[in-house]
Design a protein around this motif. Structure first.
Motif, mmCIF file in Angstrom:
data_model
loop_
_atom_site.group_PDB
_atom_site.id
_atom_site.type_symbol
_atom_site.label_atom_id
_atom_site.label_comp_id
_atom_site.label_asym_id
_atom_site.label_seq_id
_atom_site.Cartn_x
_atom_site.Cartn_y
_atom_site.Cartn_z
ATOM 1 N N GLY A 82 90.434 52.816 -11.394
ATOM 2 C CA GLY A 82 91.691 52.939 -10.673
ATOM 3 C C GLY A 82 91.994 54.375 -10.282
ATOM 4 O O GLY A 82 92.454 54.648 -9.166
ATOM 5 N N VAL A 83 91.729 55.292 -11.202
ATOM 6 C CA VAL A 83 91.963 56.713 -10.914
ATOM 7 C C VAL A 83 91.057 57.185 -9.780
ATOM 8 O O VAL A 83 91.498 57.862 -8.838
ATOM 9 N N LEU A 84 89.784 56.810 -9.857
ATOM 10 C CA LEU A 84 88.814 57.259 -8.849
ATOM 11 C C LEU A 84 89.099 56.632 -7.484
ATOM 12 O O LEU A 84 89.070 57.316 -6.457
ATOM 13 N N GLU A 85 89.396 55.334 -7.465
ATOM 14 C CA GLU A 85 89.678 54.682 -6.189
ATOM 15 C C GLU A 85 91.030 55.132 -5.632
ATOM 16 O O GLU A 85 91.207 55.191 -4.410
ATOM 17 N N GLY A 86 91.965 55.444 -6.517
ATOM 18 C CA GLY A 86 93.232 55.991 -6.052
ATOM 19 C C GLY A 86 93.031 57.329 -5.361
ATOM 20 O O GLY A 86 93.611 57.587 -4.296
ATOM 21 N N LEU A 87 92.201 58.182 -5.957
ATOM 22 C CA LEU A 87 91.886 59.466 -5.335
ATOM 23 C C LEU A 87 91.212 59.254 -3.992
ATOM 24 O O LEU A 87 91.523 59.947 -3.011
ATOM 25 N N ALA A 88 90.297 58.290 -3.931
ATOM 26 C CA ALA A 88 89.614 57.992 -2.668
ATOM 27 C C ALA A 88 90.610 57.556 -1.594
ATOM 28 O O ALA A 88 90.511 57.976 -0.432
ATOM 29 N N ALA A 89 91.574 56.719 -1.971
ATOM 30 C CA ALA A 89 92.572 56.249 -1.008
ATOM 31 C C ALA A 89 93.420 57.408 -0.495
ATOM 32 O O ALA A 89 93.737 57.480 0.703
ATOM 33 N N ARG A 90 93.800 58.308 -1.402
ATOM 34 C CA ARG A 90 94.614 59.457 -0.966
ATOM 35 C C ARG A 90 93.828 60.368 -0.030
ATOM 36 O O ARG A 90 94.338 60.792 1.023
ATOM 37 N N ARG A 135 83.766 45.000 0.628
ATOM 38 C CA ARG A 135 83.739 45.759 1.878
ATOM 39 C C ARG A 135 85.021 46.579 2.043
ATOM 40 O O ARG A 135 84.981 47.740 2.487
ATOM 41 N N PHE A 136 86.164 46.006 1.677
ATOM 42 C CA PHE A 136 87.444 46.712 1.771
ATOM 43 C C PHE A 136 87.429 47.963 0.891
ATOM 44 O O PHE A 136 87.756 49.064 1.345
ATOM 45 N N HIS A 137 87.030 47.784 -0.366
ATOM 46 C CA HIS A 137 87.017 48.910 -1.298
ATOM 47 C C HIS A 137 85.998 49.971 -0.883
ATOM 48 O O HIS A 137 86.292 51.173 -0.913
ATOM 49 N N ASN A 138 84.797 49.534 -0.521
ATOM 50 C CA ASN A 138 83.752 50.497 -0.164
ATOM 51 C C ASN A 138 84.111 51.283 1.085
ATOM 52 O O ASN A 138 83.764 52.468 1.208
ATOM 53 N N THR A 139 84.820 50.641 2.018
ATOM 54 C CA THR A 139 85.235 51.345 3.233
ATOM 55 C C THR A 139 86.199 52.479 2.903
ATOM 56 O O THR A 139 86.104 53.581 3.459
ATOM 57 N N ILE A 140 87.116 52.232 1.983
ATOM 58 C CA ILE A 140 88.056 53.281 1.576
ATOM 59 C C ILE A 140 87.322 54.402 0.843
ATOM 60 O O ILE A 140 87.581 55.592 1.085
ATOM 61 N N ILE A 141 86.411 54.030 -0.042
ATOM 62 C CA ILE A 141 85.653 55.042 -0.777
ATOM 63 C C ILE A 141 84.840 55.901 0.182
ATOM 64 O O ILE A 141 84.827 57.142 0.082
ATOM 65 N N GLU A 142 84.161 55.272 1.124
ATOM 66 C CA GLU A 142 83.361 56.022 2.100
ATOM 67 C C GLU A 142 84.248 56.898 2.977
ATOM 68 O O GLU A 142 83.860 58.015 3.355
ATOM 69 N N SER A 143 85.445 56.409 3.285
ATOM 70 C CA SER A 143 86.359 57.165 4.147
ATOM 71 C C SER A 143 86.934 58.395 3.452
ATOM 72 O O SER A 143 87.480 59.281 4.116
#
Length: 238
Positions: A82-90, A135-143
């Motif tokens: 959650g912390v890592l994906e939250g950082l990716a989203a920001r 796909r949704f999660h990976n797109t945010i991480i890649e972005s």
């Protein structure tokens, strides 16, 4: 690791996650290779990887033992995700997502809306949910354009149910699973809204909450006790 070896590794992870290889069971190369219909080499490599990941423990003699994974370990890994994906989203919000990434996220939302509009879920729906959710999660991480996040997630996500590439559902309670996964999909909508409107801090907070929802809302949305026989795990390569 080759694609063939990766498939063997994923299969063994899934067998451990769904209890087909229960905690305490001894596993050896030859029986597992025969069981999977493969040579010993990819099994040997997979065993070493699973030992490094903490899913297997090497015995005093030749062979390995399946290690018990506690709920606390899984919860800790999900919190880290959650912390890592939250950082990716920001970061994705602050740095701006490409038109292609935006269209991909919108396509995931549209696909999910159509899936849940029926009011129920099938096994095939769960396969489809798994794919567009990943796909949704990976797109945010890649972005996020931050390779360190992706590397950290790959090290964290080996535990059963801790990774977005692996989901589990109870075939004996598909009504409850509909509520759980529909709630998760609604979270996708508000995460996209935050990203699309340039609200980085909000996107980070929502993504952290989203990662924890599987554990935090179990009692609210209709829990199951234990691991039923019809509990199914879906896992794919990232």
């Amino acid at each position: 690791m080759t694609k063939h070896g990766q498939r063997v590794l994923i299969t063994l992870r899934k067998m451990i996650a769904n209890g087909e290889l229960p905690p305490g069971e001894r596993v050896a190369e030859i029986p597992i290779a025969e069981r999977l219909g493969v040579s010993r080499t990819p099994v040997r490599i997979a065993f070493r990887t699973l030992e490094q990941e903490g899913l297997l423990r090497k015995g005093d003699r030749r062979g390995y033992t399946v290690r018990a994974i506690t709920p606390t370990e899984i919860a800790d890994a999900i919190e880290v995700r959650g912390v890592l994906e939250g950082l990716a989203a920001r970061l994705a919000t602050e740095r701006g997502i490409s038109p292609q990434a935006r269209n991909c996220l919108l396509d995931c939302l549209t696909t999910g809306d159509a899936l849940f509009s029926k009011g129920y879920l099938t096994d095939e729906d769960m396969e489809n949910y798994h794919d567009f959710n990943m796909r949704f999660h990976n797109t945010i991480i890649e972005s996020s354009r931050n390779n360190a996040i992706e590397d950290a997630l790959s090290r964290n996500d080996h535990l059963p149910f801790a990774s977005v590439s692996s989901i589990a559902f109870n075939r004996d309670d598909m009504t409850g699973e509909f509520r759980r996964f529909n709630f998760s999909h609604m979270q996708h909508h508000i995460i996209f809204d935050a990203i699309d409107n340039g609200q980085g801090a909000r996107a980070e907070s929502l993504m952290r909450e989203h990662a924890n929802a599987a554990l935090r809302y179990t009692n609210i949305l209709g829990p199951t006790q234990g691991m039923p026989e019809n509990f199914t795990v879906i896992e794919r390569e990232d």
